[in-house]
Design a protein around this motif. Structure first.
Motif, PDB file in Angstrom:
ATOM      1  N   CYS A 239       0.816  -1.219   0.000  1.00 49.45           N
ATOM      2  CA  CYS A 239       0.000   0.000   0.000  1.00 49.45           C
ATOM      3  C   CYS A 239       0.848   1.268   0.000  1.00 49.45           C
ATOM      4  O   CYS A 239       0.393   2.326  -0.439  1.00 49.45           O
ATOM      5  N   LEU A 242       1.463   1.309  -4.087  1.00 52.65           N
ATOM      6  CA  LEU A 242       0.335   1.454  -5.003  1.00 52.65           C
ATOM      7  C   LEU A 242      -0.250   2.862  -4.909  1.00 52.65           C
ATOM      8  O   LEU A 242      -0.344   3.432  -3.828  1.00 52.65           O
ATOM      9  N   ARG A 248      -7.691  -0.336  -4.163  1.00 52.36           N
ATOM     10  CA  ARG A 248      -6.804  -1.445  -3.793  1.00 52.36           C
ATOM     11  C   ARG A 248      -7.662  -2.595  -3.298  1.00 52.36           C
ATOM     12  O   ARG A 248      -8.452  -2.442  -2.359  1.00 52.36           O
TER      13      ARG A 248
END
Length: 376
Positions: A239, A242, A248
């Protein structure tokens, strides 16, 4: 597909957002009930819409390819019309099912040759034909074809597998551009981060996936037996890489506690068979802990299944009655438990959203984790 962030929690990485597709708006965080074969087990679509009320459900490419097969789905006009579901659907590419068929498949650079669990016939999945199959199925969100590694997994194997998943991803993207839509709505494509439980591989994979510029991204290869702490550590690493302006999706996760902890790390979308599978075994998830309804202690408990529950089954039936249904192997028992568990999961993610918007998610999450970590 349009993704719009609405709020961020100041004490964690939790976010509230909306995802808009041609089949409607998805409010995140969201849990997607698993409808593997175009059916959420034991639940009518009417009950699914009116009582559980998810914005999106999940189907599976491997199972739908084998049954009813893509020609039937195309004749029906796609999966939405086939199953009478007018909201969003996501299809997993079949990578996890290939992983679970470890004794009946061979993985090569071209793709995966596997033996059907139904009749023993042989089939091959490649990045190219999996894209074509998902065009025929017609889900709103479709997934890249990947290899899901087992746990534990040696570093060198995880690294080789990750690089092959990246090469497969490039082939998926290239072929998808050449493969026209089958129906009168768009499809969004999500690549999948792999790398087992190795931080450097997870970071490298997340960077590769982020650089594709896809409209959303997924994290695979977790919840396959690793300790929860390792799952959280990998999620956190990914995370951080991204992009924040894309949804997500953490695939195949998990328990109610897993879901809250991963929301706190920045995850928006979840799916898992746990609420339905555990329901069929008499396990009920509640805000105050887990109930094994088969236990003798519930035999003369005439209180509601869950006084705080959001579905009709929670107050229409008692614990004593539900226990009785399980004790006599009446299918209605599994149906009641399934509707309850799915209703609870949707309540949980929607409460999480409310608290993110209100600015007190972290305090609420910590309280809920403590409450739910009990056997009643």
């Amino acid at each position: 597909m349009k993704f719009e962030l609405k709020a961020k929690d100041l004490q964690s990485k939790a976010r509230a957002a909306t995802i808009k597709t041609d089949h409607g708006v998805i409010e995140t965080p969201i849990f997607m009930p698993v409808g593997t074969v175009a059916s959420v087990k034991g639940v009518h679509q009417r009950e699914l819409k009116q009582d559980i009320n998810p914005d999106i459900i999940l189907g599976n490419t491997y199972h739908l390819y084998l049954r009813p097969q893509t020609p039937i789905l195309e004749q029906a006009g796609g999966i939405h019309k086939f199953m009478n579901w007018d909201r969003n659907i996501l299809t997993d590419s079949g990578g996890y099912q290939v992983y679970s068929l470890s004794s009946n498949r061979k993985i090569k650079e071209e793709g995966v040759k596997f033996k059907s669990h139904i009749d023993g016939s042989y089939h091959t999945f490649t990045p190219e034909n999996v894209m074509e199959i998902q065009r025929s199925i017609g889900a709103d969100i479709i997934m890249a074809f990947d290899e899901c590694t087992p746990y534990p997994c040696e570093y060198n194997y995880a690294k080789r597998s990750m690089h092959m998943t990246h090469r497969w991803l490039d082939r998926c993207i290239s072929h998808l551009k050449k493969t026209p839509l089958k129906y009168d709505y768009n499809q969004a494509f999500f690549p999948i981060v792999q790398g087992s439980t190795y931080k450097d591989l997870r970071k490298q994979s997340a960077e590769y996936i982020a650089n594709t510029g896809a409209v959303g991204n997924a994290i695979g290869g977790l919840s396959v037996g690793e300790p929860a702490e390792e799952m959280y550590a990998m999620t956190e690493v990914v995370c951080e890489v991204l992009p924040e302006d894309k949804p997500r999706y953490l695939m195949g996760v998990g328990t109610p506690i897993n879901i809250l902890e991963n929301i706190a790390l920045g995850i928006d979308m979840f799916d898992c068979v746990m609420p339905t599978r555990n329901a069929r075994n008499g396990m009920l998830f509640t805000a105050h802990g887990t109930v094994n309804i088969k236990n003798l202690k519930w035999a003369n408990d005439f209180s509601p299944v869950d006084a705080m529950g959001i579905t009709f089954v929670d107050t229409d039936y008692s614990k004593a009655y539900l226990r009785h249904l399980f004790s006599v192997n009446e299918r209605l028992g599994a149906q009641i438990a399934t509707i309850h568990n799915l209703g609870f999961y949707l309540w949980l993610v929607r409460e999480a959203r409310k608290h993110i918007l209100a600015g007190d998610f972290r305090v609420w999450k910590d309280m809920m984790v403590k409450q739910m970590d009990k056997r009643l």
